[in-house]
Scaffold this motif. Structure first.
Motif, mmCIF file in Angstrom:
data_model
loop_
_atom_site.group_PDB
_atom_site.id
_atom_site.type_symbol
_atom_site.label_atom_id
_atom_site.label_comp_id
_atom_site.label_asym_id
_atom_site.label_seq_id
_atom_site.Cartn_x
_atom_site.Cartn_y
_atom_site.Cartn_z
ATOM 1 N N SER A 38 29.324 44.249 44.987
ATOM 2 C CA SER A 38 28.992 42.855 45.278
ATOM 3 C C SER A 38 30.278 42.048 45.206
ATOM 4 O O SER A 38 31.210 42.399 44.483
ATOM 5 C CB SER A 38 27.972 42.336 44.261
ATOM 6 N N ASP A 39 30.329 40.956 45.982
ATOM 7 C CA ASP A 39 31.490 40.078 45.937
ATOM 8 C C ASP A 39 31.029 38.629 46.035
ATOM 9 O O ASP A 39 29.829 38.351 46.088
ATOM 10 C CB ASP A 39 32.482 40.410 47.053
ATOM 11 N N GLN A 41 31.222 36.535 48.453
ATOM 12 C CA GLN A 41 30.550 36.212 49.705
ATOM 13 C C GLN A 41 29.067 36.564 49.647
ATOM 14 O O GLN A 41 28.223 35.826 50.166
ATOM 15 C CB GLN A 41 31.224 36.958 50.858
ATOM 16 N N ASN A 60 35.171 36.113 42.493
ATOM 17 C CA ASN A 60 35.354 37.334 43.269
ATOM 18 C C ASN A 60 36.189 38.270 42.398
ATOM 19 O O ASN A 60 37.411 38.185 42.369
ATOM 20 C CB ASN A 60 36.073 37.034 44.591
ATOM 21 N N ARG A 61 35.516 39.129 41.631
ATOM 22 C CA ARG A 61 36.229 39.927 40.635
ATOM 23 C C ARG A 61 37.325 40.782 41.272
ATOM 24 O O ARG A 61 37.271 41.101 42.448
ATOM 25 C CB ARG A 61 35.246 40.823 39.881
ATOM 26 N N ARG A 64 38.099 43.577 44.788
ATOM 27 C CA ARG A 64 37.466 43.267 46.069
ATOM 28 C C ARG A 64 38.248 42.133 46.727
ATOM 29 O O ARG A 64 38.654 41.177 46.082
ATOM 30 C CB ARG A 64 35.973 42.920 45.906
ATOM 31 N N ARG A 65 38.484 42.289 48.029
ATOM 32 C CA ARG A 65 39.285 41.312 48.765
ATOM 33 C C ARG A 65 38.567 39.971 48.849
ATOM 34 O O ARG A 65 37.349 39.946 48.948
ATOM 35 C CB ARG A 65 39.572 41.842 50.177
ATOM 36 N N SER A 67 40.624 39.033 46.349
ATOM 37 C CA SER A 67 41.191 39.127 45.010
ATOM 38 C C SER A 67 42.110 40.343 44.929
ATOM 39 O O SER A 67 42.155 41.181 45.834
ATOM 40 C CB SER A 67 40.075 39.219 43.964
ATOM 41 N N LEU A 180 33.308 47.693 49.370
ATOM 42 C CA LEU A 180 32.892 47.336 48.013
ATOM 43 C C LEU A 180 32.809 48.556 47.099
ATOM 44 O O LEU A 180 32.881 48.425 45.876
ATOM 45 C CB LEU A 180 31.533 46.632 48.051
#
Length: 266
Positions: A38-39, A41, A60-61, A64-65, A67, A180
């Motif tokens: 999950s992100d 978005q 956004n941890r 994941r892009r 980040s 992801l």
């Protein structure tokens, strides 16, 4: 509410964490911390549906892009530190909402940062997904992200192979899921290596735990939820009717209403 800014917060190891802010960024609000697969978005619809706070910040941890990377020293402690750094950039007081792995991170962070209100949707705790770590390690070693997506959906979440076939048929969705899945083994290994205390969120004034009706007392999310809730005897329990673990995708407006309802008695 609509997204107003996106900011980048420097974290340890030379990495960084992006945060999407909805509403007025100068006012206190709700912080949403997603879990694995999950992100930010994928939580945008929930963020837009929340009305009880003047602002909503979605983390956004790392991993994941857009980040930054996990880095070699990655652990759940690193995730806790990332969250604390993000909290330092947001006006107080902040209510925190964590989903799944993000729920456990939020609960652990609350032992180090005073939080008035914490909400968690089906937070997970060891031994969640332990049985799948070996296969995830093999998939990661082979850079086989598609296999990782299959493992998390079938072997961990309990969906059918046909469900995975439906996901794979949507090429855009499948590509996003494979991206992801890149940090999946590292994240679930960090979860398994964590040692949550017997009492969680002892410093939090108010804890609300939410579980989807379809997962009540059912492996793996319902039983993990039960292990978490037993460590927070003062938590108020809420059920999201007609939903399971992926309510943020399948019923974001309904989830937003339940999150709003938890603010009523804060």
């Amino acid at each position: 509410m609509e997204r107003t800014i996106q900011k980048s917060v420097p974290v340890s190891g030379g990495s960084w964490v992006n945060v999407d802010v909805y509403g007025n960024p100068d006012l206190p609000g709700l912080l949403i911390l997603p879990g694995v697969m999950s992100d930010a978005q994928s939580w945008s619809s929930v963020a837009r549906s929340v009305k009880a706070w003047p602002s909503v910040s979605v983390v956004n941890r790392r991993g994941r892009r857009p980040s930054g990377p996990l880095t070699a020293d990655y652990s759940i402690g690193v995730e806790v530190d990332d969250l604390l750094r993000v909290l330092g950039t947001i006006p107080e007081p902040v209510s925190i909402f964590g989903w799944s792995y993000g729920g456990l991170i939020a609960l652990l962070a609350a032992d180090e940062h005073p939080v008035e209100h914490l909400i968690a949707y089906e937070p997970v705790i060891p031994p969640f997904a332990r049985h799948a770590l070996s296969d995830l390690k093999d998939a990661a070693a082979q850079s086989n992200r598609g296999r990782s997506v299959e493992i998390v959906n079938v072997d961990i979440s309990g969906f059918s192979a046909e469900h995975v076939d439906v996901l794979r048929a949507d090429k855009g969705q499948w590509k996003a899921l494979c991206e992801l899945a890149e940090p999946l083994h590292a994240e679930l290994s960090a979860l398994d290596a964590s040692h949550p205390p017997d009492v969680l969120a002892g410093k939090v004034e108010r804890v609300d735990l939410i579980i989807g009706q379809h997962n009540r007392s059912i492996e793996p999310y319902g039983t993990s939820f039960d292990r978490i809730s037993s460590r927070i005897p003062t938590a108020r329990i809420h059920q999201l009717d007609g939903n399971g673990h992926l309510a943020h995708i399948e019923a974001p407006l309904q989830l937003g209403r339940v999150i709003d309802a938890t603010a009523a008695s804060v």
